[in-house]
Design a protein around this motif. Sequence first.
Motif, mmCIF file in Angstrom:
data_model
loop_
_atom_site.group_PDB
_atom_site.id
_atom_site.type_symbol
_atom_site.label_atom_id
_atom_site.label_comp_id
_atom_site.label_asym_id
_atom_site.label_seq_id
_atom_site.Cartn_x
_atom_site.Cartn_y
_atom_site.Cartn_z
ATOM 1 N N PRO A 1 0.830 -1.212 0.000
ATOM 2 C CA PRO A 1 0.000 0.000 0.000
ATOM 3 C C PRO A 1 0.860 1.255 0.000
ATOM 4 C CG PRO A 1 0.001 -1.039 2.161
ATOM 5 C CD PRO A 1 0.669 -1.999 1.233
ATOM 6 N N PRO A 2 0.340 2.356 -0.523
ATOM 7 C CA PRO A 2 1.127 3.600 -0.586
ATOM 8 C C PRO A 2 1.636 4.079 0.769
ATOM 9 C CG PRO A 2 -0.860 3.768 -1.933
ATOM 10 C CD PRO A 2 -0.986 2.501 -1.147
ATOM 11 N N ASP A 3 0.875 3.786 1.829
ATOM 12 C CA ASP A 3 1.287 4.229 3.156
ATOM 13 C C ASP A 3 2.015 3.128 3.927
ATOM 14 O OD1 ASP A 3 -0.886 2.572 3.423
ATOM 15 O OD2 ASP A 3 -1.854 3.737 5.006
ATOM 16 N N GLY A 4 2.473 2.104 3.220
ATOM 17 C CA GLY A 4 3.187 1.014 3.867
ATOM 18 C C GLY A 4 4.596 1.422 4.267
ATOM 19 N N PRO A 5 5.273 0.564 5.020
ATOM 20 C CA PRO A 5 6.625 0.897 5.475
ATOM 21 C C PRO A 5 7.660 0.656 4.391
ATOM 22 C CG PRO A 5 6.044 -1.285 6.217
ATOM 23 C CD PRO A 5 4.820 -0.745 5.531
ATOM 24 N N VAL A 6 8.882 1.059 4.664
ATOM 25 C CA VAL A 6 10.028 0.665 3.856
ATOM 26 C C VAL A 6 10.844 -0.329 4.681
ATOM 27 C CG1 VAL A 6 11.408 2.668 4.604
ATOM 28 C CG2 VAL A 6 12.049 1.404 2.527
ATOM 29 N N PHE A 7 11.186 -1.443 4.067
ATOM 30 C CA PHE A 7 12.019 -2.453 4.710
ATOM 31 C C PHE A 7 13.465 -2.229 4.271
ATOM 32 C CE2 PHE A 7 7.803 -4.223 4.581
ATOM 33 C CZ PHE A 7 7.676 -4.914 5.779
ATOM 34 N N VAL A 8 14.343 -1.991 5.231
ATOM 35 C CA VAL A 8 15.766 -1.824 4.939
ATOM 36 C C VAL A 8 16.456 -3.130 5.317
ATOM 37 C CG1 VAL A 8 17.845 -0.474 5.358
ATOM 38 C CG2 VAL A 8 15.608 0.652 5.343
ATOM 39 N N ALA B 1 17.955 8.766 11.180
ATOM 40 C CA ALA B 1 18.536 7.429 11.121
ATOM 41 C C ALA B 1 17.837 6.406 12.010
ATOM 42 C CB ALA B 1 20.019 7.485 11.493
ATOM 43 N N ARG B 2 16.794 6.812 12.724
ATOM 44 C CA ARG B 2 16.155 5.866 13.635
ATOM 45 C C ARG B 2 15.313 4.867 12.846
ATOM 46 N NH1 ARG B 2 10.763 6.726 14.115
ATOM 47 N NH2 ARG B 2 9.978 8.734 13.365
ATOM 48 N N THR B 3 15.036 3.738 13.482
ATOM 49 C CA THR B 3 14.147 2.744 12.906
ATOM 50 C C THR B 3 12.889 2.646 13.751
ATOM 51 O OG1 THR B 3 13.985 0.445 12.146
ATOM 52 C CG2 THR B 3 15.189 0.819 14.193
ATOM 53 N N ASP B 4 11.802 2.178 13.141
ATOM 54 C CA ASP B 4 10.529 2.081 13.838
ATOM 55 C C ASP B 4 10.190 0.653 14.262
ATOM 56 O OD1 ASP B 4 9.656 4.922 13.510
ATOM 57 O OD2 ASP B 4 9.853 4.381 11.396
ATOM 58 N N ALA B 5 10.893 -0.323 13.720
ATOM 59 C CA ALA B 5 10.736 -1.720 14.120
ATOM 60 C C ALA B 5 11.983 -2.460 13.678
ATOM 61 C CB ALA B 5 9.488 -2.347 13.508
ATOM 62 N N VAL B 6 12.351 -3.502 14.437
ATOM 63 C CA VAL B 6 13.614 -4.212 14.208
ATOM 64 C C VAL B 6 13.355 -5.716 14.145
ATOM 65 C CG1 VAL B 6 15.983 -4.550 15.027
ATOM 66 C CG2 VAL B 6 14.738 -2.457 15.627
ATOM 67 N N VAL B 7 13.952 -6.369 13.138
ATOM 68 C CA VAL B 7 13.890 -7.827 13.022
ATOM 69 C C VAL B 7 15.316 -8.350 12.886
ATOM 70 C CG1 VAL B 7 12.948 -9.806 11.781
ATOM 71 C CG2 VAL B 7 11.676 -7.635 11.809
ATOM 72 N N ALA B 8 15.727 -9.213 13.822
ATOM 73 C CA ALA B 8 17.053 -9.828 13.774
ATOM 74 C C ALA B 8 16.886 -11.320 13.525
ATOM 75 C CB ALA B 8 17.803 -9.597 15.085
ATOM 76 N N VAL B 9 17.399 -11.790 12.391
ATOM 77 C CA VAL B 9 17.262 -13.188 11.990
ATOM 78 C C VAL B 9 18.636 -13.872 12.066
ATOM 79 C CG1 VAL B 9 16.475 -14.780 10.184
ATOM 80 C CG2 VAL B 9 15.414 -12.509 10.401
ATOM 81 N N SER B 10 18.713 -14.981 12.803
ATOM 82 C CA SER B 10 19.957 -15.765 12.918
ATOM 83 C C SER B 10 21.114 -14.931 13.454
ATOM 84 C CB SER B 10 20.340 -16.376 11.556
ATOM 85 O OG SER B 10 19.304 -17.174 11.044
ATOM 86 N N GLU C 1 4.782 -9.333 7.272
ATOM 87 C CA GLU C 1 3.496 -9.039 7.917
ATOM 88 C C GLU C 1 3.706 -8.471 9.311
ATOM 89 O OE1 GLU C 1 -0.738 -11.349 8.850
ATOM 90 O OE2 GLU C 1 1.090 -12.509 8.450
ATOM 91 N N TRP C 2 4.654 -9.076 10.074
ATOM 92 C CA TRP C 2 4.943 -8.563 11.421
ATOM 93 C C TRP C 2 5.437 -7.126 11.357
ATOM 94 C CZ3 TRP C 2 9.005 -6.371 13.908
ATOM 95 C CH2 TRP C 2 8.946 -6.279 15.305
ATOM 96 N N GLY C 3 6.377 -6.845 10.438
ATOM 97 C CA GLY C 3 6.918 -5.497 10.331
ATOM 98 C C GLY C 3 5.857 -4.469 9.985
ATOM 99 N N SER C 4 4.979 -4.819 9.049
ATOM 100 C CA SER C 4 3.919 -3.893 8.660
ATOM 101 C C SER C 4 2.990 -3.608 9.830
ATOM 102 C CB SER C 4 3.119 -4.486 7.498
ATOM 103 O OG SER C 4 3.939 -4.642 6.357
ATOM 104 N N ALA C 5 2.630 -4.676 10.573
ATOM 105 C CA ALA C 5 1.727 -4.490 11.707
ATOM 106 C C ALA C 5 2.403 -3.705 12.842
ATOM 107 C CB ALA C 5 1.264 -5.857 12.218
ATOM 108 N N ALA C 6 3.693 -3.945 13.061
ATOM 109 C CA ALA C 6 4.399 -3.278 14.153
ATOM 110 C C ALA C 6 4.438 -1.762 13.957
ATOM 111 C CB ALA C 6 5.825 -3.836 14.266
ATOM 112 N N VAL C 7 4.702 -1.322 12.732
ATOM 113 C CA VAL C 7 4.770 0.126 12.513
ATOM 114 C C VAL C 7 3.389 0.753 12.396
ATOM 115 C CG1 VAL C 7 7.077 0.021 11.489
ATOM 116 C CG2 VAL C 7 5.073 -0.149 10.018
ATOM 117 N N ALA C 8 2.408 -0.024 11.925
ATOM 118 C CA ALA C 8 1.052 0.504 11.808
ATOM 119 C C ALA C 8 0.434 0.770 13.176
ATOM 120 C CB ALA C 8 0.174 -0.459 11.022
ATOM 121 N N ALA C 9 0.895 0.011 14.188
ATOM 122 C CA ALA C 9 0.343 0.151 15.522
ATOM 123 C C ALA C 9 0.887 1.360 16.272
ATOM 124 C CB ALA C 9 0.619 -1.114 16.333
ATOM 125 N N GLN C 10 1.905 2.003 15.725
ATOM 126 C CA GLN C 10 2.539 3.130 16.424
ATOM 127 C C GLN C 10 1.803 4.433 16.170
ATOM 128 O OE1 GLN C 10 6.809 3.188 15.711
ATOM 129 N NE2 GLN C 10 6.865 0.966 15.634
#
Length: 274
Positions: A44-51, A143-152, A265-274
Amino acid sequence: MSWGPAGDESGSSVQPITERPRRVVLRTQDGVAVDAFHEPGDGPPDGPVFVLAHGFTGDLERPHVRRAARAFAQRGAVVTFSFRGHGRSGGRSTVGDREVLDLAAAVEWARSLGHARVVTVGFSMGGSVVLRHAASHRGRTEARTDAVVAVSAPARWFYRGTAPMRRLHWVVTRRSGRMVGRIGLRTRIHPHDWDPVPLSPVESVPLIAPTPLLVVHGDRDPYFPVDHPRMLAAAADGGAELWLEPGMGHAEHAASDELLDRIGEWGSAAVAAQ
């Protein structure tokens, strides 16, 4: 930091969200040129950007990195980049130390394109970087982030408890190993030890709150056993979600399309809830 299309004069003015893929060379705080790529995605146009922060020996053009980027593009825009010493980026890898500056430059660029909500997703070495970046860049709007995912991600430095990690330490610490890294793995590694030793991932986690944090790890990871993700989650003191994935190995290569979709899906929901 500065940015611009490779070969073109760079600028630093804030621009609206781009509607086409764009590849640029970023300049980090310590002057390293970092290759980066922005894709508008199908979300969606108002969706997040995943870095997306890749693992050691990866780069933005590797197939497993591209596969992850395609999965996240279903939920929002995507910025991929190559850490220093990897791919077309300059400098030499410091294996998780100065790479925080590379990620900060990528996040700043994403925000300059008009993205208001940023989700950083890191794999293996990149997982340690997104944790340290989130801890060290709190309160810095650019430079801040709104949600963080650390894999492995590792929880602590200098771990040698598995055969793959002992081989990795040989590559990083020995001159002959660094030659193998440069020629065989296409990764240029800095020859000097850390000085000072940077804050470890597990020490960084308590500093991340209240930013949402997701820790993902496979129960068959050949590099880091499950005590690593459990240490990270415990350090968050209830402020992190932990997914232990049955049968999963290590990092981008082992992440299924289904898992990548759940992370998006988790990332999108995490930032949408803020």
